[in-house]
Write a protein that holds these residues in place. Structure first.
Motif, PDB file in Angstrom:
ATOM      1  N   GLY A   1      -3.453   2.348  -2.297  1.00 46.01           N
ATOM      2  CA  GLY A   1      -4.073   1.787  -1.103  1.00 46.01           C
ATOM      3  C   GLY A   1      -3.272   0.649  -0.508  1.00 46.01           C
ATOM      4  O   GLY A   1      -2.079   0.758  -0.235  1.00 46.01           O
ATOM      5  N   ARG A   2      -3.942  -0.507  -0.333  1.00 45.68           N
ATOM      6  CA  ARG A   2      -3.324  -1.669   0.307  1.00 45.68           C
ATOM      7  C   ARG A   2      -2.698  -2.638  -0.677  1.00 45.68           C
ATOM      8  O   ARG A   2      -2.088  -3.630  -0.282  1.00 45.68           O
ATOM      9  CB  ARG A   2      -4.385  -2.395   1.157  1.00 45.68           C
ATOM     10  N   SER A   3      -2.868  -2.381  -1.983  1.00 48.20           N
ATOM     11  CA  SER A   3      -2.235  -3.246  -2.979  1.00 48.20           C
ATOM     12  C   SER A   3      -0.731  -3.001  -3.008  1.00 48.20           C
ATOM     13  O   SER A   3      -0.245  -1.950  -2.572  1.00 48.20           O
ATOM     14  CB  SER A   3      -2.838  -2.991  -4.364  1.00 48.20           C
ATOM     15  N   SER A   4       0.005  -3.962  -3.535  1.00 47.55           N
ATOM     16  CA  SER A   4       1.460  -3.812  -3.569  1.00 47.55           C
ATOM     17  C   SER A   4       1.894  -2.893  -4.701  1.00 47.55           C
ATOM     18  O   SER A   4       1.140  -2.621  -5.644  1.00 47.55           O
ATOM     19  CB  SER A   4       2.135  -5.181  -3.689  1.00 47.55           C
ATOM     20  N   ASP A   5       3.091  -2.389  -4.574  1.00 53.65           N
ATOM     21  CA  ASP A   5       3.672  -1.444  -5.538  1.00 53.65           C
ATOM     22  C   ASP A   5       4.857  -2.126  -6.211  1.00 53.65           C
ATOM     23  O   ASP A   5       5.975  -2.076  -5.708  1.00 53.65           O
ATOM     24  CB  ASP A   5       4.117  -0.174  -4.807  1.00 53.65           C
ATOM     25  N   PRO A   6       4.636  -2.786  -7.350  1.00 51.03           N
ATOM     26  CA  PRO A   6       5.717  -3.536  -7.976  1.00 51.03           C
ATOM     27  C   PRO A   6       6.713  -2.670  -8.730  1.00 51.03           C
ATOM     28  O   PRO A   6       7.731  -3.174  -9.204  1.00 51.03           O
ATOM     29  CB  PRO A   6       4.971  -4.466  -8.940  1.00 51.03           C
ATOM     30  N   GLY A   7       6.424  -1.381  -8.877  1.00 51.87           N
ATOM     31  CA  GLY A   7       7.328  -0.506  -9.622  1.00 51.87           C
ATOM     32  C   GLY A   7       7.233  -0.679 -11.118  1.00 51.87           C
ATOM     33  O   GLY A   7       8.086  -0.186 -11.865  1.00 51.87           O
ATOM     34  N   ARG A   8       6.190  -1.341 -11.578  1.00 55.28           N
ATOM     35  CA  ARG A   8       5.990  -1.557 -13.022  1.00 55.28           C
ATOM     36  C   ARG A   8       4.503  -1.807 -13.268  1.00 55.28           C
ATOM     37  O   ARG A   8       3.735  -1.998 -12.338  1.00 55.28           O
ATOM     38  CB  ARG A   8       6.797  -2.766 -13.503  1.00 55.28           C
ATOM     39  N   GLY A   9       4.139  -1.798 -14.540  1.00 49.76           N
ATOM     40  CA  GLY A   9       2.761  -2.083 -14.902  1.00 49.76           C
ATOM     41  C   GLY A   9       1.845  -0.883 -14.810  1.00 49.76           C
ATOM     42  O   GLY A   9       0.620  -1.048 -14.782  1.00 49.76           O
ATOM     43  N   TYR A  10       2.401   0.300 -14.797  1.00 46.84           N
ATOM     44  CA  TYR A  10       1.569   1.496 -14.696  1.00 46.84           C
ATOM     45  C   TYR A  10       1.240   2.009 -16.098  1.00 46.84           C
ATOM     46  O   TYR A  10       1.703   3.058 -16.541  1.00 46.84           O
ATOM     47  CB  TYR A  10       2.256   2.548 -13.822  1.00 46.84           C
ATOM     48  N   ASP A  11       0.446   1.194 -16.785  1.00 43.15           N
ATOM     49  CA  ASP A  11      -0.015   1.491 -18.135  1.00 43.15           C
ATOM     50  C   ASP A  11      -1.396   0.879 -18.294  1.00 43.15           C
ATOM     51  O   ASP A  11      -1.783  -0.030 -17.555  1.00 43.15           O
ATOM     52  CB  ASP A  11       0.958   0.927 -19.173  1.00 43.15           C
TER      53      ASP A  11
END
Length: 282
Positions: free
Chosen positions: A69-79
């Protein structure tokens, strides 16, 4: 997907420890309900619960997961650990306690990991709507009713070839028969706003995580709402076994219900959430 670091300083955004900005909505006043969205969906999916429940005397908070959605995509933390920490950051920033956590599909795993990682000091109860991450998806020696890893790998390959086509092939089964094309397009548009990288990473994490031990340790009231016609997360694979592992869990099965019950049976879902949340607050 917006990467602008200035988002973290704007109203309607919460900055978490790695400078990721999470977009949230906070409607109404009263006992707090925190809504957590399904995989690749965002806070918009909860409109048809948040509006009536805010009018019914609840404080309805919904936020977009990182990369969604509108949150940022840091490219990490997808766990799951990081996502659980993001939830704690939201609850802390808004100073929420006595919360009923409501999670759809993938978010069932986030809620379970949150409770095992951060405890239940802020939580009065949990509602798992059409859970799709719990208790354990993969077929193993001690989980013979799970699914073969090859099925998940093929789905991921298909998604990474063309996510719009992946969505289109599954769209009708996601909702009840007769659902309008406008609703299906609304959902597809929401899903396509998610980071493809995040979607792929979370798909892998969802399949590989075994929540059975964590579920058995949860000691708060829990309600599982699941449809008996859910093609995305079959009742016998996810909702039923999830409820059975919860010490204080109850299962409510919706006849003809699919994965999109939050829209197709929105009024019933809202009423069940409200009744359960009031019991938790009593």
């Amino acid at each position: 997907m917006n990467h602008d670091p200035r988002l973290a300083t704007l109203p309607g955004f919460i900055r978490v420890r790695d400078d990721t900005a999470l977009h949230y909505r906070d409607w109404g006043a009263g006992a707090p309900l925190v809504f957590m969205s399904g995989w690749t969906l965002n806070a918009d999916m909860w409109h048809y619960q948040s509006v009536p429940l805010a009018h019914a005397g609840f404080r309805c908070v919904a936020y977009d997961r990182r990369g969604h959605g509108r949150s940022s995509d840091p490219g990490r933390g997808y766990d799951y650990d990081t996502l659980a920490d993001d939830l704690e950051a939201v609850l802390d920033a808004l100073d929420l306690s006595g919360v009923t956590l409501v999670g759809h599909s993938f978010a069932s795993g986030e809620i379970v990991r949150y409770l095992s990682r951060h405890g239940a000091r802020r939580v009065a109860g949990i509602v798992l709507l059409s859970p799709a991450s719990t208790p354990c998806l993969l077929k193993t020696a001690d989980n013979p009713h799970g699914l073969d890893a090859s099925l998940f790998a093929a789905s991921l390959d298909e998604m990474l070839t063309s996510f719009p086509d992946w969505i289109e092939r599954r769209a009708e089964a996601y909702f009840e028969p007769g659902t309008s094309r406008a609703v299906i397009q609304w959902t597809a548009d929401m899903m396509l706003r998610a980071s493809l990288y995040a979607a792929a990473q979370l798909s892998r994490v969802q399949v590989s995580t075994d929540f059975r031990r964590e579920l058995a340790q949860i000691d708060v009231p829990a309600l599982v709402l699941h449809g008996d016609s859910d093609a995305s997360a079959p009742l016998e694979l996810t909702g039923g076994p999830t409820a059975a592992l919860l010490a204080h869990g109850a299962l409510k099965v919706y006849e003809g219900g699919t994965h999109g019950m939050y829209l197709n049976q929105a009024a019933r879902v809202s009423a069940d959430i409200a009744a359960f949340a009031r019991q938790c607050q009593a």
